[in-house]
Design an enzyme around this catalytic site. Sequence first.
Site, PDB file in Angstrom:
ATOM      1  N   LYS A  79       0.844  -1.207   0.000  1.00  0.00           N
ATOM      2  CA  LYS A  79       0.000   0.000   0.000  1.00  0.00           C
ATOM      3  C   LYS A  79       0.868   1.241   0.000  1.00  0.00           C
ATOM      4  O   LYS A  79       1.915   1.271   0.654  1.00  0.00           O
ATOM      5  CB  LYS A  79      -0.907  -0.042   1.236  1.00  0.00           C
TER       6      LYS A  79
ATOM      7  N   SER B 282      -9.785   1.487   2.723  1.00  0.00           N
ATOM      8  CA  SER B 282      -8.960   2.326   1.867  1.00  0.00           C
ATOM      9  C   SER B 282      -7.867   1.556   1.117  1.00  0.00           C
ATOM     10  O   SER B 282      -7.311   2.081   0.159  1.00  0.00           O
ATOM     11  CB  SER B 282      -8.279   3.427   2.700  1.00  0.00           C
TER      12      SER B 282
ATOM     13  N   SER C 192      -9.954  -0.917   6.863  1.00  0.00           N
ATOM     14  CA  SER C 192      -9.370  -0.662   5.542  1.00  0.00           C
ATOM     15  C   SER C 192      -8.638  -1.840   4.917  1.00  0.00           C
ATOM     16  O   SER C 192      -8.245  -1.764   3.758  1.00  0.00           O
ATOM     17  CB  SER C 192      -8.410   0.532   5.615  1.00  0.00           C
TER      18      SER C 192
END
Lengths: 116, 473
Positions: B66, B141, B165
């Site tokens: 990420k 996310s 997330s």
Amino acid sequence: MSVTKDDVRRIADLARLNLDPGTTDRLAEELNGILAHVKTLGEVELPTESRDAVGEPVPGEGSVFRDPDLHPDGLESGAPARGAPEWREGFFLVPGLPALTGEEGRVSSDDGEASR
Amino acid sequence: MEDPGGGPGNEQTNGGGSGLSRALARARAVDEGPEGLNCFLSLSQALDPGGEEGGGPLAGVPVAVKDNICTLELPTTCGSRFLEGYESPFQATVVRKVREAGGFVVGKTNMDEFGMGSSTENSAYGPTRNPRDPSRVPGGSSGGSAAAVAAGVVPCALGSDTGGSVRQPAAFCGVVGVKPTYGRVSRYGLVAFASSLDQIGTFGATVEDAARLLEVAAGHDPRDATSARRSVPSFVDALDDGVKGKVIGIPREYLTEALDPGVATSFAQARERLREAGAILRDVSLPHTRYAVPTYYILAPAEASSNLARFDGIRYGVRALGSGSTREVYEASRSQGFGAEVVRRIILGTFALSAGYHDEYYERAQKVRSLICRDFRRIWAEGVDLLFTPTSPTPAFPLGERVRDPLAMYLSDIFTVTANLAGIPAVSVPIDPVQGLPCGGQFLAPPWEETRMLAGAAALERSYASDGGLSHG
């Protein structure tokens, strides 16, 4: 209570944000919607010994501190220069501070990496 | 690990090359063109694996990371214009550990800006599409990481989970997502969103893939004062433990009218599979669950408003041009650099912390948080080994559906924020799809009991596999 546009402007000032009038209006409306939902927290019966009830985020661990001699990697070597908008001889460049210069300083752009 | 190759794009590798070149070719293929998935914000330029040669639990395994986890070789943008092109001067501990274990970073994945969102639509670099149905969001996310695993680019990926997330995008994309106990994984090099809630987590195509990456990532790090001084058990070895004789609580507050009927049916079938696998199911109550979302949406923005004060246009990121005083540089840089959701949360968080409102909002939310923690502690003390819930009230929603309604977006997190508030571990594992869309079941466990939790997830995964597996989309 409801959040007014003046409240949003005051909060934005605290948060160092410039908001245009349209954004201020929209945020006031959205904040009121969100806070109406948050209002349900007012229903909760809090324990009487509530002073000790603030935050218990780390299960089973007390507060610990990092070894003060353990520095983050790379911050002594000038590596921030790669990410800093303006950097010279190991220092971040900032605009002049009025308290020191007696006037509103301007961003220096004659040296160092150009603003990105 | 499952071979990440196969499917469209594989032809570009011409059958040769390392695991890295295969993964890179697949990454380019799935992201290509206007209808591409947009999983990755940057891809490795390395010609060879770059990880430590030899053995290691991740030898030769491509891993997606990420874009809020700092890497030396690739930019770290957090999905924000503010950090466009930003190159970190240091490497996150988890990235170092992946490399030392023989793995290599394929690329950095798309995300909601600074982790703020549940759909990856808040990325400054455009939304990621769900590989199972490109008209829908992948969740967020960590949507890019979830989609990269679901699309077969990588068998496992790193994400971060502040309110769901990792788990919610795992559920939306039909993969496994783990949020470990707060303190289990070092956050050195993770760009902070809400420091009392943030935890790095792992995605896997299977429970074993996610467990193996977690085993590598976990452990104490002297550079992160919140990482726990605890030994790390073998999560992979525990996967055979099963659920026989385990007491699994089903909290009634998670089976609300907000639950999509299809998800409710899928969840009920998963529950029966656990019973068939030998678990003892028990109806339990966590009475403060309904206050979790309002508590979270005070505390997380409050912490974010403080953490994001560092983005001022002076030390890193983009400095607004043509500004005058230092204060004007701050204001202009922040106003131009942050997207709408980040501004919304900074305003909300600053409001909750401001004089006159602090007690009514922030302090009250902290106290309610402690009651949510107590709900869980009481359940564990009553002899419940694990809790099982749906991961999200709905399957993946269409792109654009909730962008203009922040409250509706926040309510996507209704079943996941409790684990962050209580600091406990949780995992989302695929259950029966709903109208072809993936769906997730969530196990929650007491602090530090990831082994028990992952054994539960593996037992459920094996139950589906023994019936021919799940077919998404």
